[in-house]
Scaffold this active site. Structure first.
Site, PDB file in Angstrom:
ATOM      1  N   LYS A   9       3.488  -6.095  -5.546  1.00 55.09           N
ATOM      2  CA  LYS A   9       3.250  -7.212  -6.472  1.00 55.09           C
ATOM      3  C   LYS A   9       3.367  -8.605  -5.839  1.00 55.09           C
ATOM      4  O   LYS A   9       3.857  -9.544  -6.448  1.00 55.09           O
ATOM      5  CB  LYS A   9       4.206  -7.124  -7.672  1.00 55.09           C
TER       6      LYS A   9
ATOM      7  N   ASP B 194      12.911  -1.636 -13.808  1.00 54.95           N
ATOM      8  CA  ASP B 194      12.598  -2.157 -15.158  1.00 54.95           C
ATOM      9  C   ASP B 194      12.183  -1.057 -16.133  1.00 54.95           C
ATOM     10  O   ASP B 194      12.466  -1.144 -17.333  1.00 54.95           O
ATOM     11  CB  ASP B 194      11.518  -3.251 -15.098  1.00 54.95           C
TER      12      ASP B 194
HETATM   13 MG    MG Z   1       9.350  -7.331 -16.546  1.00 55.71          MG
END
Ligand code: MG
Ligand code: ADP
Length: 507
Positions: A212, A247
């Site tokens: 990312k 996450d």
């Molecule tokens: Mg997030």
């Protein structure tokens, strides 16, 4: 308070999908409320420019967009491949070469809503860095105070030490504002770190690779909890990192605090990933104890699905271009077809291709060639624009016109708007269907009659059709899925949240 739970709540809203029974029809019921403001569920519109344009042009456009279509049969095939890749990730013999890593976490229990206390959390997701103070009331109620900080590009690709120093500085600033700094209490801190990690304990995890858009030096193979704690100590902050989770796991746990049937956590934000509760006897790579409960949450890291060319048959030239110009070519192939970091860029590349084939913006040829406009620049078409364009219903195209203006196309025709909207729909639909296929694999694998999926991420939250397209697809793939969307589960006291929408990086 269970330590497993510490880091599980840095989420301001959770959406859940519940599987109600084993077979039959798809039922959708929505129990969420106000957060859907601005979320317009549009009836599927036909590609209506056929009335206005020369049929041959439409055929040519359709031909370009056909490469994005994935049939139901193809999706079922993809589900089979994913299952095979999951088995490879879970087996100690094949784990090393496996693309879908299926990392066991050290989280065995999900919360039951009675946990209490004040906890700090850091959430490093990819786009934003968020610091939170979480107040668990013990009755399934949670209060959050949070602040979003931006990670400058220079830090994202710089020295790892500076990254963790920056995180500690943000934490100190937040704690000062909340009157927690130097209060004499050492606060437990949960670290939601959404990058692939090999977990070695609840508070110990080695980064396997950056994704990312991050590429800080000196962090891969290091224990990120240790790096964070060193920075916290260096700054003299009264907090101790007691847990690190992905996450997906945080989302699953936060959702489970409200709903005990939660068994899957799904992220559709900058990146995409999923986790689920797996039986220990299926986890060949498990090296912990076999006490009750004989289960563990598996962080799939499904973004890397396809990194061994097994999704080659569905990739388009646009996907290849996005990949080649990314910071991690050849990696995160599934993610690059789905998530927010790449979706807008895929749309931009298709628009440019149609423009170059003289199939789009025909009346504006004299204004082209202005290479400074966002249309011609990588990352110039934000993923949030895809949502905006798809929010248009009818023939006005007021949102689409605004977006086109933003990327440097003035006074587009009705046809131009229709085509751009059609492109956005095809790209986001493909993404939703791929995510839905992945979800269906998990729902089938868990095999229970009542499964709640916690979902987080701006793409899922703000795109007007993603949810519906994904649910349709996972409903087809799994025998039956009843969908429940819950919004606004947690109270937010953070005016900075609005910024989430305005900041995006595409590498
Ligand atoms: Mg997030
Ligand atoms: P993170 O992944 O860092 O936790 P988010 O869940 O907020 O952060 O996801 C950020 C991603 O969501 C960005 O890639 C951005 O393009 C995308 N995004 C932001 N707003 C929207 C929107 N309105 N519609 C679709 N995608 C969006």
């Amino acid at each position: 308070m269970s330590l497993d739970f510490v880091q599980t709540l840095p989420y301001d809203s959770i959406t859940s999908i519940v599987r109600k029974a084993a077979y039959g029809l798809v039922t959708t019921c929505i129990i969420g409320t106000a957060v859907y403001a601005g979320y317009r569920v549009a009836a599927p519109e036909k590609y209506s420019n056929k009335r206005h344009r020369h049929p041959e042009l439409n055929d040519q456009i359709e031909k370009v967009l056909d490469s994005l279509k994935i049939s139901d049969e193809q999706l079922i095939h993809i589900m089979h491949i994913l299952e095979e890749e999951m088995s490879a990730g879970l087996s100690p013999i094949t784990h090393k070469q496996a693309t879908v890593k299926m990392f066991p976490t050290y989280v065995r229990n999900i919360p039951n809503g009675t946990e209490m206390g004040h906890v700090l959390a850091l959430d490093l997701g990819g786009t934003n860095f968020r610091v939170l103070l979480i107040d668990l009331h013990g009755n399934s109620k949670i209060e959050l105070t949070s602040k979003i900080f931006v990670i400058p590009q220079s830090i994202m690709i710089g020295d790892g030490k500076n990254l963790f120093r920056h995180l500690a500085e943000c934490l100190a600033e937040f704690m000062k504002k909340e009157n927690l700094l130097h209060s004499g209490i050492c606060y437990p801190l949960g670290f939601t770190f959404s990058f692939p990690c090999k977990q070695e304990g609840l508070a110990s995890a080695r980064l396997t690779a950056w994704t990312k858009g991050f590429s800080c030096s000196g962090v891969v193979n290091e224990d990120v909890v240790k790096l964070l704690q060193e920075a916290i100590v260096e700054k003299g902050i009264n907090a101790k990192c007691v847990a690190l989770v992905n996450d997906t796991v945080g989302t699953l746990m936060a959702c489970a605090y409200k709903d005990p049937s939660t068994a899957i956590g799904l992220i559709l934000g900058t990146g995409t990933n999923a986790c689920y509760i797996e039986n220990l006897d299926k986890v060949g790579t498990w090296n912990g104890d076999y006490n009750e409960p004989k289960q563990v949450i598996i962080n799939m890291e499904w973004g890397a699905f396809g990194d061994n060319s097994r999704l080659k048959h569905i990739r388009t030239k646009y996907d290849q271009e996005v990949d080649i110009s990314s910071i991690n070519p050849g990696k995160q192939i599934f993610e690059k077809m789905i998530s927010g970091m790449y979706m807008g860029e895929i749309v931009r590349l298709i628009i440019l291709d149609l423009l170059q084939q003289e199939l789009l913006f025909l009346g504006h040829r004299d204004t082209y060639g202005d290479y400074k406009t966002p249309l011609y620049n990588r990352g110039g078409f934000y993923t949030k624009f895809v949502s905006t364009v798809e929010t248009d219903e009818g023939i006005q195209f007021s949102n689409t016109r605004r977006v086109l203006e933003d990327i440097g196309i003035h006074n587009p025709t009705f046809d131009d708007c229709t085509i751009v909207q059609h492109i956005c729909r095809q790209v986001s639909k493909r993404a939703a269907r791929l995510a839905g296929a992945g979800l269906a694999v998990l729902i089938n694998r868990i095999g229970k009659s009542n499964i709640t999926v916690g979902v987080d991420g701006s793409l899922y939250r703000y795109h007007p059709r993603f949810k519906r397209n994904m649910e349709r697809c996972s409903g087809k793939g799994a025998a039956m899925v009843a969908c429940v969307a819950e919004r606004n589960l947690f109270k937010i006291s953070d005016e900075h949240d609005k910024e989430t929408n305005d900041y995006e990086t595409v590498n």
